[in-house]
Write a protein that holds these residues in place. Structure first.
Motif, short mmCIF file in Angstrom:
data_model
loop_
_atom_site.label_atom_id
_atom_site.label_comp_id
_atom_site.label_asym_id
_atom_site.label_seq_id
_atom_site.Cartn_x
_atom_site.Cartn_y
_atom_site.Cartn_z
N UNK A 1 0.82 -1.22 0.00
CA UNK A 1 0.00 0.00 0.00
C UNK A 1 0.85 1.27 0.00
N UNK A 2 1.90 1.37 0.83
CA UNK A 2 2.73 2.58 0.76
C UNK A 2 3.45 2.76 -0.57
N UNK A 3 3.61 1.68 -1.33
CA UNK A 3 4.23 1.77 -2.64
C UNK A 3 3.23 2.14 -3.72
N UNK A 4 2.00 2.51 -3.31
CA UNK A 4 1.02 3.01 -4.26
C UNK A 4 -0.01 2.02 -4.72
N UNK A 5 -0.10 0.85 -4.08
CA UNK A 5 -1.04 -0.19 -4.50
C UNK A 5 -2.40 0.00 -3.83
N UNK A 6 -3.46 -0.26 -4.59
CA UNK A 6 -4.80 -0.45 -4.03
C UNK A 6 -4.84 -1.86 -3.48
N UNK A 7 -5.43 -2.04 -2.29
CA UNK A 7 -5.42 -3.35 -1.64
C UNK A 7 -6.85 -3.77 -1.30
N UNK A 8 -7.18 -5.01 -1.57
CA UNK A 8 -8.52 -5.51 -1.27
C UNK A 8 -8.52 -7.01 -1.06
N UNK A 9 -9.51 -7.50 -0.33
CA UNK A 9 -9.66 -8.94 -0.15
C UNK A 9 -11.14 -9.28 -0.08
N UNK A 10 -11.48 -10.48 -0.58
CA UNK A 10 -12.84 -10.99 -0.49
C UNK A 10 -12.76 -12.49 -0.27
N UNK A 11 -13.36 -12.97 0.84
CA UNK A 11 -13.36 -14.40 1.11
C UNK A 11 -13.26 -14.70 2.58
N UNK A 12 -12.59 -15.78 2.90
CA UNK A 12 -12.43 -16.23 4.28
C UNK A 12 -11.16 -15.60 4.85
N UNK A 13 -11.25 -14.97 6.00
CA UNK A 13 -10.12 -14.28 6.63
C UNK A 13 -9.42 -15.21 7.62
N UNK A 14 -10.00 -15.44 8.78
CA UNK A 14 -9.56 -16.43 9.76
C UNK A 14 -8.17 -16.17 10.32
N UNK A 15 -7.79 -14.91 10.45
CA UNK A 15 -6.53 -14.57 11.11
C UNK A 15 -6.75 -13.43 12.11
N UNK A 16 -7.76 -13.61 12.98
CA UNK A 16 -7.85 -12.77 14.14
C UNK A 16 -8.74 -11.55 14.05
N UNK A 17 -9.76 -11.58 13.21
CA UNK A 17 -10.67 -10.42 13.15
C UNK A 17 -11.31 -10.16 14.51
N UNK A 18 -11.62 -11.24 15.23
CA UNK A 18 -12.28 -11.09 16.54
C UNK A 18 -11.33 -10.65 17.63
N UNK A 19 -10.02 -10.66 17.33
CA UNK A 19 -9.02 -10.28 18.33
C UNK A 19 -8.24 -9.03 17.92
N UNK A 20 -8.76 -8.29 16.95
CA UNK A 20 -8.15 -7.00 16.65
C UNK A 20 -7.39 -6.90 15.34
N UNK A 21 -7.37 -7.95 14.54
CA UNK A 21 -6.70 -7.84 13.24
C UNK A 21 -7.61 -8.25 12.09
N UNK A 22 -8.71 -7.50 11.88
CA UNK A 22 -9.50 -7.69 10.66
C UNK A 22 -8.76 -7.06 9.48
N UNK A 23 -9.18 -7.33 8.26
CA UNK A 23 -8.48 -6.79 7.09
C UNK A 23 -8.30 -5.27 7.14
N UNK A 24 -9.33 -4.57 7.56
CA UNK A 24 -9.29 -3.11 7.57
C UNK A 24 -8.18 -2.58 8.45
N UNK A 25 -7.80 -3.32 9.50
CA UNK A 25 -6.77 -2.87 10.44
C UNK A 25 -5.37 -3.22 10.00
N UNK A 26 -5.22 -4.03 8.96
CA UNK A 26 -3.88 -4.48 8.56
C UNK A 26 -3.62 -4.20 7.08
N UNK A 27 -4.09 -3.05 6.61
CA UNK A 27 -3.64 -2.56 5.32
C UNK A 27 -4.58 -2.70 4.15
N UNK A 28 -5.76 -3.30 4.32
CA UNK A 28 -6.65 -3.49 3.18
C UNK A 28 -7.60 -2.30 3.03
N UNK A 29 -7.57 -1.67 1.86
CA UNK A 29 -8.49 -0.57 1.56
C UNK A 29 -9.93 -1.03 1.57
#
Length: 583
Positions: free
Chosen positions: A143-171
């Motif tokens: 993202x800092x290098x100018x990329x648009x970032x997005x995800x769609x699907x199964x996350x399963x890496x801690x959204x309920x504990x503070x690391x949903x996609x929005x908090x870790x760099x996904x536009x």
């Protein structure tokens, strides 16, 4: 991660982006990766690639056409024919750990995800149930290098504990619970999705129109993000973790009908057929040995007709889900071509672990119609053995059946014509994706982020393979999950299940792990044991307390008939594998 930290991440990312957009940023070589100055300079001067990383859930090594399957996957066939197939690429044996490794370039425990994201053990650095502060995601690096970032699907890496996609760099992000296939599918946690941090009903029009199927719906969202990136005038990094083919496996009825009856030859014959195709194409050595099946497996020829029909239907549902996923990938490719983005888009396709034997040799079906929204299909041990051809064991394990993944790379503008359609045979791991993408994007992997020291990347770039260059690795590859462990150093692999002695295999002559050489080479086994111990000590690999996390691979047919010795079994039943009811 709390709200304050989320804001800090976003603020830091924005500030860095403004600084970096003023000019390209060179990527320093890691300790493992020699720099490619000429190629990197050329990549920075030319249009940088778009990136789409596709992750399949619980798919075995041989479940797609380019890796030996009988399931038709014409769209993946085409990507492989014009791209690269990696023959010795690895995941981390389980859902959350593999996703954490893929997204961060760190081993699971380093990333805070030594187990599922439901496992939080205070005071133990490897079981945080979230992405650790010492890690950054690919989205946060690109993202800092100018990329648009997005995800769609199964996350399963801690959204309920503070690391949903929005908090870790996904536009942009749209994520759902694993095993979700239909908008009105019942089940705990399947009534909503999360769109950019807010919940929306699963059956709402903004999620998908009509009676959608998940693979198609997720591609629709991915293409939407492509369009948003184009409007913003940015290259894109998109993460597409499919629902397929995680339990409860589901597929449209008309798709299932295409495969009914095609599995009546049984798992043993179909496994031999896949093995022969793998040898014929050179994916596996012509003199490779197909390992014996586990004693828990059933003898197809001894099954009653009604049981054969049941098992045929289970696998038909699974094959339909694979086929429909391939069709969705075809839609994605067609849409990229229509937008003029396909040639300069690097597509990486892989799986998060090997085929899943959870529920034992019997599998499960649930309510009829099987494969419909009210059913509960688990394929079970017998079909998982087919799915992982030619390897032993399954998801959870560090034998090849648990950790070997297909990896297809497609990038028409970036893969040299002379190597398209060939195979990359050097070993690689999910930790290699981060350094590869950072290199190609001209992005800088940070030493500090949001006030935290960031661990160096654990992998090395495989970008050289796109030019036909040999890949080297200065340190081994490591695994640990639920006490199962392994280390791969060149041609040697040392592997052990929880509480069992180490076994040693020469992967250059015995990729299918049939000849244990630990007794013949105690010096090599001792050296590699020390390598693993040293890695574990510095990588937050906490001791695993239980041999079994949820059960063993054994079971009973749903009609109440006991498996085992005699009519269905191949021999005396033994405890052979974990079958944790999870991810």
């Amino acid at each position: 991660m709390n709200i304050v930290k989320s804001v800090l991440r976003a603020t830091a990312t924005t500030a860095t982006a403004l600084a970096l957009l003023a000019g390209p940023c060179a990527l320093p070589a890691t300790a493992q990766t020699p720099a490619r100055p000429a190629a990197l300079a050329a990549a920075q001067q030319a249009k940088r690639p778009n990136v789409i990383v596709i992750l399949v859930d619980d798919m075995g090594f041989s479940d797609i056409g380019p890796y030996g399957s009988e399931i038709p996957t014409p769209n993946l066939d085409a990507l492989a024919a014009n791209g690269l197939r990696f023959t010795q690429f690895y995941n981390s044996a389980r859902c959350s750990p593999s996703r954490a490794s893929l997204l961060t370039g760190l081993y699971p425990h380093e990333a805070g995800m030594g187990g599922l994201d439901s496992i939080v053990r205070p005071g133990l650095g490897g079981f945080q149930g979230r992405l650790a502060d010492r890690a950054v995601t690919i989205a946060e690096v690109l993202k800092p290098a100018g990329y648009f970032t997005g995800m769609a699907g199964k996350w399963h890496v801690g959204a309920q504990h503070g690391t949903p996609p929005k908090a870790v760099g996904f536009d942009r992000s749209m994520f759902q619970k694993g095993g979700t296939y239909f908008p009105d599918q019942p089940g705990k946690g399947r009534t909503f999705v999360t769109i950019d941090g807010r919940q929306a009903r699963l059956d709402s029009p903004e999620v998908g129109k009509g009676e959608w199927y998940a693979s198609d719906m997720l591609v629709d969202w991915t293409v939407r993000f492509v369009d948003e990136a184009k409007v913003a005038g940015k290259p894109f990094f998109l993460y597409l973790p499919f629902t397929a083919v995680h339990f409860p496996v589901m597929a449209p009825a008309d798709e299932i009908a295409k495969f009914k009856g095609k599995y009546m030859a049984g798992w043993d014959q179909l496994r031999r057929d896949r093995f022969e195709r793998q040898k014929k194409t050179g994916l596996i050595a012509a003199d490779a040995t197909l390992p014996d099946v586990l004693p828990e497996a059933y003898d197809w020829d001894k099954l009653p007709a009604a049981d054969k029909e049941r098992f045929d239907t289970i696998m038909a549902v699974y094959a339909a889900a694979i086929s429909r996923m391939d069709k969705a990938i075809g839609t994605l490719v067609a849409d990229l071509k229509a937008r003029g983005e396909f040639d300069n888009t690097l597509i990486l396709f892989m799986s998060d672990n090997g085929g899943n034997a959870e529920s034992g040799p019997d599998g499960r079906t649930g309510a009829a119609p099987w494969g419909g929204k009210y059913s509960n299909i688990f394929v079970g041990l017998n079909w998982a053995t087919l799915q992982n051809t030619p390897f032993r064991y399954f998801k959870h394990y560090a034998e090849e059946g648990g950790i070997a993944t297909p990896l297809i790379a497609s990038w028409p503008a970036g893969i040299d014509a002379k190597v398209r359609g060939t195979m990359v045979r050097e070993p690689g791991h999910l930790v290699d994706v981060m350094p590869t993408l950072a290199e190609l994007a001209g992005a800088k992997y940070p030493a500090r982020f949001d006030g935290h020291d960031i661990r160096p990347m654990s992998g090395r770039s495989f970008a050289g393979a796109f030019d036909g260059k040999p890949l080297t690795r200065s340190v081994p590859i490591f695994w640990e999950h639920e006490g199962n462990k392994a280390v791969r150093d060149g041609k040697w692999k040392l592997v052990a299940q929880f509480g069992a002695p180490w076994q040693l295999y020469d992967m250059s002559t015995d990729r299918t792990e049939t000849r244990d050489l630990a007794a013949a080479h105690p010096d090599i086994a001792a050296r590699m044991t020390q390598q693993w111990n040293d890695w574990a000590a510095k990588s937050f690999v906490d001791p695993w307390p239980n041999k079994v996390d949820g059960g063993v691979i054994k079971g009973r047919l749903e009609g109440g008939k006991a498996p085992g010795k005699g009519k269905h079994g191949k021999g005396k039943r033994k405890r052979a594998a974990q079958a944790a009811a999870g991810a």
